[in-house]
Design a protein around this motif. Structure first.
Motif, PDB file in Angstrom:
ATOM      1  N   LEU A  25       0.810  -1.226   0.000  1.00 66.22           N
ATOM      2  CA  LEU A  25       0.000   0.000   0.000  1.00 66.22           C
ATOM      3  C   LEU A  25       0.845   1.278   0.000  1.00 66.22           C
ATOM      4  CD1 LEU A  25      -2.914  -1.064   2.365  1.00 66.22           C
ATOM      5  CD2 LEU A  25      -2.999  -0.740  -0.087  1.00 66.22           C
ATOM      6  N   ILE A  26       2.164   1.110   0.159  1.00 71.08           N
ATOM      7  CA  ILE A  26       3.051   2.277   0.076  1.00 71.08           C
ATOM      8  C   ILE A  26       2.943   2.898  -1.332  1.00 71.08           C
ATOM      9  CG2 ILE A  26       5.493   2.976   0.016  1.00 71.08           C
ATOM     10  CD1 ILE A  26       5.945   1.003   2.321  1.00 71.08           C
ATOM     11  N   ILE A  27       2.746   2.031  -2.330  1.00 71.25           N
ATOM     12  CA  ILE A  27       2.676   2.540  -3.724  1.00 71.25           C
ATOM     13  C   ILE A  27       1.477   3.485  -3.911  1.00 71.25           C
ATOM     14  CG2 ILE A  27       2.478   1.881  -6.168  1.00 71.25           C
ATOM     15  CD1 ILE A  27       3.974  -0.740  -5.369  1.00 71.25           C
ATOM     16  N   PRO A  28       0.217   3.043  -3.601  1.00 75.45           N
ATOM     17  CA  PRO A  28      -0.873   4.016  -3.739  1.00 75.45           C
ATOM     18  C   PRO A  28      -0.739   5.215  -2.804  1.00 75.45           C
ATOM     19  CG  PRO A  28      -1.679   1.954  -2.786  1.00 75.45           C
ATOM     20  CD  PRO A  28      -0.295   1.703  -3.265  1.00 75.45           C
ATOM     21  N   PHE A  29      -0.117   4.997  -1.632  1.00 80.58           N
ATOM     22  CA  PHE A  29       0.092   6.103  -0.694  1.00 80.58           C
ATOM     23  C   PHE A  29       0.974   7.176  -1.342  1.00 80.58           C
ATOM     24  CE2 PHE A  29       2.188   7.395   3.570  1.00 80.58           C
ATOM     25  CZ  PHE A  29       1.305   8.448   3.713  1.00 80.58           C
ATOM     26  N   LEU A  30       2.093   6.723  -1.961  1.00 79.17           N
ATOM     27  CA  LEU A  30       2.999   7.671  -2.627  1.00 79.17           C
ATOM     28  C   LEU A  30       2.313   8.338  -3.826  1.00 79.17           C
ATOM     29  CD1 LEU A  30       6.396   5.730  -2.510  1.00 79.17           C
ATOM     30  CD2 LEU A  30       5.740   7.755  -1.202  1.00 79.17           C
ATOM     31  N   LEU A  31       1.549   7.528  -4.564  1.00 77.60           N
ATOM     32  CA  LEU A  31       0.835   8.102  -5.719  1.00 77.60           C
ATOM     33  C   LEU A  31      -0.162   9.167  -5.253  1.00 77.60           C
ATOM     34  CD1 LEU A  31       0.189   4.845  -7.769  1.00 77.60           C
ATOM     35  CD2 LEU A  31       1.548   6.789  -8.524  1.00 77.60           C
ATOM     36  N   GLY A  32      -0.794   8.904  -4.140  1.00 76.38           N
ATOM     37  CA  GLY A  32      -1.731   9.891  -3.578  1.00 76.38           C
ATOM     38  C   GLY A  32      -1.016  11.165  -3.177  1.00 76.38           C
ATOM     39  N   LEU A  33       0.148  10.996  -2.551  1.00 72.08           N
ATOM     40  CA  LEU A  33       0.925  12.175  -2.135  1.00 72.08           C
ATOM     41  C   LEU A  33       1.366  13.000  -3.340  1.00 72.08           C
ATOM     42  CD1 LEU A  33       3.170  10.781   0.760  1.00 72.08           C
ATOM     43  CD2 LEU A  33       1.205  12.303   0.959  1.00 72.08           C
ATOM     44  N   MET A  34       1.657  12.303  -4.448  1.00 67.41           N
ATOM     45  CA  MET A  34       2.099  13.003  -5.669  1.00 67.41           C
ATOM     46  C   MET A  34       1.043  13.982  -6.175  1.00 67.41           C
ATOM     47  SD  MET A  34       3.928  10.160  -7.994  1.00 67.41           S
ATOM     48  CE  MET A  34       5.377   9.289  -7.502  1.00 67.41           C
ATOM     49  N   MET A  35      -0.233  13.688  -5.896  1.00 64.10           N
ATOM     50  CA  MET A  35      -1.304  14.591  -6.330  1.00 64.10           C
ATOM     51  C   MET A  35      -1.135  15.987  -5.716  1.00 64.10           C
ATOM     52  SD  MET A  35      -3.379  13.052  -8.392  1.00 64.10           S
ATOM     53  CE  MET A  35      -5.122  13.321  -8.367  1.00 64.10           C
ATOM     54  N   PHE A  36      -0.565  16.016  -4.498  1.00 65.82           N
ATOM     55  CA  PHE A  36      -0.385  17.308  -3.813  1.00 65.82           C
ATOM     56  C   PHE A  36       0.784  18.116  -4.384  1.00 65.82           C
ATOM     57  CE2 PHE A  36      -2.714  14.720  -0.758  1.00 65.82           C
ATOM     58  CZ  PHE A  36      -3.746  15.594  -0.425  1.00 65.82           C
ATOM     59  N   SER A  37       1.576  17.490  -5.246  1.00 68.08           N
ATOM     60  CA  SER A  37       2.707  18.216  -5.827  1.00 68.08           C
ATOM     61  C   SER A  37       2.241  19.337  -6.748  1.00 68.08           C
ATOM     62  CB  SER A  37       3.604  17.243  -6.601  1.00 68.08           C
ATOM     63  OG  SER A  37       2.887  16.723  -7.698  1.00 68.08           O
ATOM     64  N   ARG A  38       0.975  19.347  -7.079  1.00 66.76           N
ATOM     65  CA  ARG A  38       0.420  20.400  -7.953  1.00 66.76           C
ATOM     66  C   ARG A  38       0.488  21.781  -7.295  1.00 66.76           C
ATOM     67  NH1 ARG A  38      -2.261  18.559 -12.308  1.00 66.76           N
ATOM     68  NH2 ARG A  38      -3.382  20.502 -12.632  1.00 66.76           N
ATOM     69  N   SER A  65       2.960  23.206  -6.078  1.00 66.73           N
ATOM     70  CA  SER A  65       4.202  23.910  -6.409  1.00 66.73           C
ATOM     71  C   SER A  65       4.477  23.764  -7.911  1.00 66.73           C
ATOM     72  CB  SER A  65       5.362  23.304  -5.605  1.00 66.73           C
ATOM     73  OG  SER A  65       6.580  23.588  -6.251  1.00 66.73           O
ATOM     74  N   LYS A  66       4.859  24.859  -8.553  1.00 66.64           N
ATOM     75  CA  LYS A  66       5.108  24.820 -10.001  1.00 66.64           C
ATOM     76  C   LYS A  66       6.270  23.895 -10.343  1.00 66.64           C
ATOM     77  CE  LYS A  66       3.221  29.064 -11.876  1.00 66.64           C
ATOM     78  NZ  LYS A  66       3.507  30.417 -12.337  1.00 66.64           N
ATOM     79  N   LYS A  67       7.285  23.874  -9.438  1.00 68.71           N
ATOM     80  CA  LYS A  67       8.492  23.072  -9.695  1.00 68.71           C
ATOM     81  C   LYS A  67       8.199  21.576  -9.724  1.00 68.71           C
ATOM     82  CE  LYS A  67      12.247  25.980  -8.013  1.00 68.71           C
ATOM     83  NZ  LYS A  67      13.150  26.220  -6.884  1.00 68.71           N
ATOM     84  N   THR A  68       7.288  21.157  -8.824  1.00 67.39           N
ATOM     85  CA  THR A  68       7.045  19.702  -8.679  1.00 67.39           C
ATOM     86  C   THR A  68       5.742  19.239  -9.320  1.00 67.39           C
ATOM     87  OG1 THR A  68       6.012  20.135  -6.558  1.00 67.39           O
ATOM     88  CG2 THR A  68       8.357  19.525  -6.516  1.00 67.39           C
TER      89      THR A  68
END
Lengths: 270, 203
Positions: free
Chosen positions: B66-79, B81-84
């Motif tokens: 479940l670390i994989i969907p957890f990380l994928l979920g966190l990636m959504m918040f990278s929006r 910041s323009k850099k990430t």
């Protein structure tokens, strides 16, 4: 006449028409539509202890219209001693679904856990519907009250759509479509719906193509179902008011047109 | 009187006060509705998604996958910041890909193939004319003609497309009529609540 005053008169008129119709106690008999009759007959002929899923897929705002439909169908199911598995694929429908289910169960002295269960809400409705085709207990390991579903007596013989006779989706939007598209098309699960009137035309193609088994639509559908069940409820009580309100709107449309054409003639517009 | 019924009754009247004109009482009721709906949905989603599907299985049951969907979920918040923000494209692409893969066959079957087969009906059924069959065929063909833009709507094509607009108008009229009925039902439902549960004027 200024717009505010016109609006005030129109709305006050509607309120008077509806309230007066409510205070007059005339029993309004409605002949059942083929779709309501089909839904009623299906639940009526199911053997005792058959399992039916009731999915509360609606918002709180549509409760006034949805509640009479849901209550009529739940009463029918409990009266015929069917086992009910309640759930919700719409967050707002969760508490409402549990409340309606427990209230109706109390009327028929049905026991939680053995006669009915409420599994609660599951996000990602497509995954939930598809997952239930494999294992309901895996999609809902716990019920709404936090009990382990595999320990509940009602769930002992239930694991997938193979053990479910019918899914009844009580909806005010397109969630029933997903039941039809995923549970119906993929797992051959029979689906029927209790819908708000605004959604009826959207579901007609599914009904005509027999992907949706039957539809109980709007307050009228609820009244028809209550008549078949011979148990007066919110639908039957509201029928006279609804007919009076429709006549009132019709009268407003006619009066509005007369005023429009008279004013146009006065201005010389022909 | 039950406190729930009292609050619901007062709020119903507060919402109805808008029919006269916009006012602070209505605005307060509207804000409560929105706030409560969002708050309720947030709590339900937090419990049923974050707690039940992620935190408990990951940390209590040790399901490391479940670390994989957890990380994928966190990636959504990278929006934020323009850099990430480019990182958010990965979970979005996965969601769209998986979503389309699941949805397209089901939709194609239920919305196209089954509808097409339901449109083809026998004209003579049990020895009598089935009037529904030619009407449905005419409706389907003419409505499709209206939405066919690769050929100019002139001549036979024009008349067929024009007929399609009449079928569309009938559909819109029926839908509008049902919507009016639906709104009336909602109003009647609230009046029913006010007269029975709130004011006890009828039993």
């Amino acid at each position: 006449m200024d717009r505010l005053r016109t609006r005030w008169i129109i709305f006050s008129g509607l309120a008077i028409v509806v309230i007066v119709s409510y205070l007059i106690t005339i029993k309004f008999k409605t002949a059942p539509s083929p779709a309501t009759l089909k839904a009623y007959k299906y639940l009526d002929t199911l053997p005792e202890k058959s399992v039916v899923i009731f999915s509360f897929d609606h918002e709180a705002s549509s409760l006034p219209e949805i509640q009479p439909i849901a209550l009529a169908m739940l009463r029918h199911a409990f009266k015929n001693d069917l086992k009910i598995v309640g759930l919700s694929l719409f967050a707002e429908g969760t508490a409402i679904g549990y409340d309606l289910l427990s209230k109706t169960a109390r009327e028929y002295d049905r026991q939680y856990g053995s006669d009915y269960i409420f599994l609660g809400f599951k996000p990602q409705y497509i995954s939930a519907i598809l997952g239930m085709g494999e294992s309901i207990k895996r999609v809902f390991p716990e019920d709404y009250l936090g009990n382990m579903t595999d320990t509940m007596p009602i769930m002992l013989g239930i694991d997938s759509y193979d053990n479910i006779e019918m899914v009844v989706s009580i909806a005010d939007g397109d969630r029933t479509v997903q039941w039809v598209e995923y549970a119906g098309a993929r797992y051959n699960q029979k689906v029927m719906a209790g819908l708000t009137a605004a959604m009826i035309t959207s579901y007609d193609p599914y009904l005509s193509s027999e992907q949706l088994y039957a539809v109980v639509g709007g307050l009228r559908g609820a009244a028809e179902y209550e008549n078949l069940l011979d148990k007066r409820g919110g639908g039957s009580r509201g029928m006279l008011a609804q007919s009076a309100a429709h006549l009132y709107i019709l009268a407003l449309v006619i009066v509005g047109n007369i005023i429009y054409f008279r004013n146009r003639r006065r201005r010389g517009g022909g | 009187m039950d406190i729930g019924i009292l609050v619901a009754g007062i709020l119903t009247l507060a919402v109805f006060s808008f029919l006269y004109k916009d006012n602070p009482v209505y605005k307060a009721a509207e804000s409560w509705l929105i706030g409560l709906s969002v708050g309720y949905a947030l709590v339900i989603f937090w419990q049923t998604t974050i707690i039940d599907l992620l935190l408990v299985p990951l940390f209590s049951e040790g399901r490391l996958i479940l670390i994989i969907p957890f990380l994928l979920g966190l990636m959504m918040f990278s929006r934020f910041s323009k850099k990430t923000s480019w990182l958010s494209r990965i979970p979005i692409a996965l969601m769209i890909g998986a979503g389309a893969g699941v949805a397209i066959p089901a939709m194609l079957y239920a919305r196209t193939l089954k509808q097409m087969s339901a449109s083809v009906m026998p004209i003579i059924e049990n020895g009598s004319l089935n009037i529904e069959a030619p009407v449905v065929a005419l409706g389907v063909i003419s409505t499709l003609a209206y939405f066919y833009f690769s050929r100019e709507h002139k001549g036979v094509m024009g008349s067929t497309a024009r007929l399609g607009t009449y079928f569309l108008m009938i559909f819109f009229g029926a839908t509008f009529g049902y919507t009016v009925m639906s709104r009336m039902s909602t109003f009647i439902g609230r009046v029913d609540f006010l007269l029975t549960d709130f004011l006890h004027l009828i039993k």
